[in-house]
Design a protein around this motif. Structure first.
Motif, PDB file in Angstrom:
ATOM      1  N   UNK A  15     -93.645  -9.894 -76.109  1.00 15.07           N
ATOM      2  CA  UNK A  15     -91.370 -10.340 -76.254  1.00 15.07           C
ATOM      3  C   UNK A  15     -91.161 -11.058 -77.645  1.00 15.07           C
ATOM      4  N   UNK A  62     -95.472  -6.604 -63.696  1.00 15.55           N
ATOM      5  CA  UNK A  62     -93.836  -6.919 -63.529  1.00 15.55           C
ATOM      6  C   UNK A  62     -92.966  -6.893 -65.269  1.00 15.55           C
ATOM      7  N   UNK A  65     -93.463  -4.011 -67.118  1.00 15.32           N
ATOM      8  CA  UNK A  65     -92.449  -2.606 -67.171  1.00 15.32           C
ATOM      9  C   UNK A  65     -90.522  -3.555 -67.777  1.00 15.32           C
ATOM     10  N   UNK A  66     -90.580  -5.110 -67.480  1.00 12.66           N
ATOM     11  CA  UNK A  66     -89.913  -5.826 -67.963  1.00 12.66           C
ATOM     12  C   UNK A  66     -89.971  -5.865 -69.862  1.00 12.66           C
ATOM     13  N   UNK A  69     -88.520  -1.975 -70.415  1.00 12.79           N
ATOM     14  CA  UNK A  69     -87.033  -1.811 -70.588  1.00 12.79           C
ATOM     15  C   UNK A  69     -86.356  -2.259 -71.866  1.00 12.79           C
ATOM     16  N   UNK A  70     -87.064  -4.030 -71.827  1.00 15.65           N
ATOM     17  CA  UNK A  70     -86.361  -4.802 -73.022  1.00 15.65           C
ATOM     18  C   UNK A  70     -86.038  -3.571 -74.136  1.00 15.65           C
ATOM     19  N   UNK A  73     -83.544  -1.167 -74.534  1.00 12.82           N
ATOM     20  CA  UNK A  73     -81.746  -1.474 -74.401  1.00 12.82           C
ATOM     21  C   UNK A  73     -81.763  -2.508 -75.802  1.00 12.82           C
ATOM     22  N   UNK A 171     -93.593 -23.222 -74.736  1.00 15.70           N
ATOM     23  CA  UNK A 171     -94.220 -22.992 -73.536  1.00 15.70           C
ATOM     24  C   UNK A 171     -94.830 -21.446 -73.787  1.00 15.70           C
ATOM     25  N   UNK A 183     -85.042 -22.873 -77.900  1.00 15.77           N
ATOM     26  CA  UNK A 183     -85.055 -21.922 -77.131  1.00 15.77           C
ATOM     27  C   UNK A 183     -86.152 -20.661 -77.039  1.00 15.77           C
ATOM     28  N   UNK A 184     -86.591 -20.647 -75.864  1.00 20.89           N
ATOM     29  CA  UNK A 184     -87.527 -18.853 -75.717  1.00 20.89           C
ATOM     30  C   UNK A 184     -87.673 -18.256 -75.043  1.00 20.89           C
ATOM     31  N   UNK A 187     -85.405 -13.304 -75.101  1.00 19.43           N
ATOM     32  CA  UNK A 187     -83.801 -12.910 -74.037  1.00 19.43           C
ATOM     33  C   UNK A 187     -82.822 -13.966 -74.324  1.00 19.43           C
ATOM     34  N   UNK A 188     -83.653 -14.990 -75.042  1.00 21.68           N
ATOM     35  CA  UNK A 188     -82.464 -16.042 -75.701  1.00 21.68           C
ATOM     36  C   UNK A 188     -82.306 -15.990 -77.004  1.00 21.68           C
TER      37      UNK A 188
ATOM     38  N   UNK B  59     -93.288 -26.996 -69.380  1.00 21.47           N
ATOM     39  CA  UNK B  59     -91.941 -25.852 -68.593  1.00 21.47           C
ATOM     40  C   UNK B  59     -91.452 -26.928 -68.451  1.00 21.47           C
ATOM     41  N   UNK B  62     -88.566 -28.128 -70.704  1.00 23.29           N
ATOM     42  CA  UNK B  62     -87.871 -26.605 -71.349  1.00 23.29           C
ATOM     43  C   UNK B  62     -87.045 -26.537 -70.144  1.00 23.29           C
ATOM     44  N   UNK B  69     -78.229 -25.054 -70.468  1.00 28.31           N
ATOM     45  CA  UNK B  69     -77.227 -24.567 -71.185  1.00 28.31           C
ATOM     46  C   UNK B  69     -76.420 -22.845 -70.095  1.00 28.31           C
ATOM     47  N   UNK B 188     -81.252 -11.532 -66.060  1.00 33.06           N
ATOM     48  CA  UNK B 188     -81.450  -9.899 -66.642  1.00 33.06           C
ATOM     49  C   UNK B 188     -80.609  -9.349 -65.863  1.00 33.06           C
ATOM     50  N   UNK B 191     -79.343  -6.351 -67.795  1.00 32.10           N
ATOM     51  CA  UNK B 191     -79.921  -5.603 -67.621  1.00 32.10           C
ATOM     52  C   UNK B 191     -79.622  -5.198 -66.456  1.00 32.10           C
ATOM     53  N   UNK B 195     -78.521  -1.106 -66.409  1.00 34.24           N
ATOM     54  CA  UNK B 195     -78.900   0.279 -65.602  1.00 34.24           C
ATOM     55  C   UNK B 195     -77.892   0.771 -64.941  1.00 34.24           C
TER      56      UNK B 195
END
Lengths: 200, 200
Positions: A15, A62, A65-66, A69-70, A73, A171, A183-184, A187-188, B59, B62, B69, B188, B191, B195
């Protein structure tokens, strides 16, 4: 000008690849610069007592696959390298070596290397592979990359990024800090941009 | 009509709260129903060998910030309960008991309970607390909730959701399956909706 956005990444992070290709344009839309800091994600996980996601079978399945897809997109090509996690030690050192003298070349290098690795599934472990992946960028050669392997300042920069990341509460990668707010995840980026709009 | 979207959640999951309040409307925009399945997230993590995120200090810190948020960006109230993770065993059983006879009441119950817990920080561990949190919904009373605690069919439904979730590759909550494709996380939902649009 407002403070730059701190951007922590590693070359072996799927990512991070997405963030590497999006963060500068996003920041520029809101008049911000980006402070790029490469670190060793494995050491970060160790420091924070986090099990690397790919070591958990259900997560590996997972997340693969994610990730595909990401990328699709956001319009980035996507391929997983055969060797995972890939060896990116030299890529980190060369990025830091370049960054000392030419920030633009360093970012171009990061984009080219991550595109080769996660866009086209090409290994970027050796000096030759890195030189091939980043060919048209000025200041890059096999000899320069080999020099990065023994560059104490580059090594120090990678370690110092890790210390700063732990202090910032990182993290996972990519990780961003905007005016002290973390921001982690790729997707953020949307939430990061929403926050930038609020500050305008 | 196309197959429903499977939706796995738990009442003690912060990001399930967001999904509970958004998934039906999202699915309806694309002519889909939703198949709601509550499970024990703790048992899911155990089955998949995943360390629950709140057990990792960095974690937890965060994710608390990220949750506040994320609620604010989708317009949901947000409060973390004093007891974390909260006791939601009875809420799961009552949801399944309701679901056998009245799907609409079960979803209203889930929305009311999760809103009390993560929208207003109110405990929902006991029958009285659950009845208070879900007051205007028909078919709910302290006696009915107490009966759920000893309802073998409700218990069986919670366990069977866990088995199905593991088979679907669930790695965290909320988790959605659209025509065999898995989506993990309230983040997600975008997404998932993209889809759905592609399938229209």
């Amino acid at each position: 000008m407002a403070d730059p956005i701190r951007f922590y990444f590693d070359f072996n992070s799927t990512f991070s690849y997405i963030a590497i290709h999006r963060i500068d344009a996003l920041a520029a839309r809101h008049g911000r610069n980006v402070d790029w800091r490469v670190l060793s994600l494995g050491h970060l996980f160790h420091a924070q007592s986090i099990a690397p996601p790919p070591t958990i079978p259900a997560k590996l399945k997972y997340l693969a696959l994610d990730f595909v897809r990401s990328c699709s997109f956001v319009g980035l090509p996507c391929a997983l390298p055969k060797v995972f996690p890939p060896d990116v030690k030299l890529a980190r050192l060369m990025f830091c070596r370049l960054q000392r003298h030419d920030e633009t070349a360093a970012r171009s290098f990061a984009k080219a290397v991550s595109l080769a690795l996660f866009g086209h599934g090409v290994d970027v472990a050796t000096a030759q592979q890195l030189a091939d992946a980043s060919k048209p960028i000025p200041g890059i050669s096999v000899a320069e990359i080999e020099a990065a392997a023994a560059d104490p300042k580059a090594k120090k920069a990678v370690i110092s990024a890790l210390d700063a990341a732990v202090a910032d509460g990182m993290v996972g990668a990519p990780f961003f800090v905007l005016d002290g707010e973390p921001f982690w995840g790729a997707d953020r980026l949307d939430q990061l941009e929403t926050r930038l709009k609020e500050k305008a």
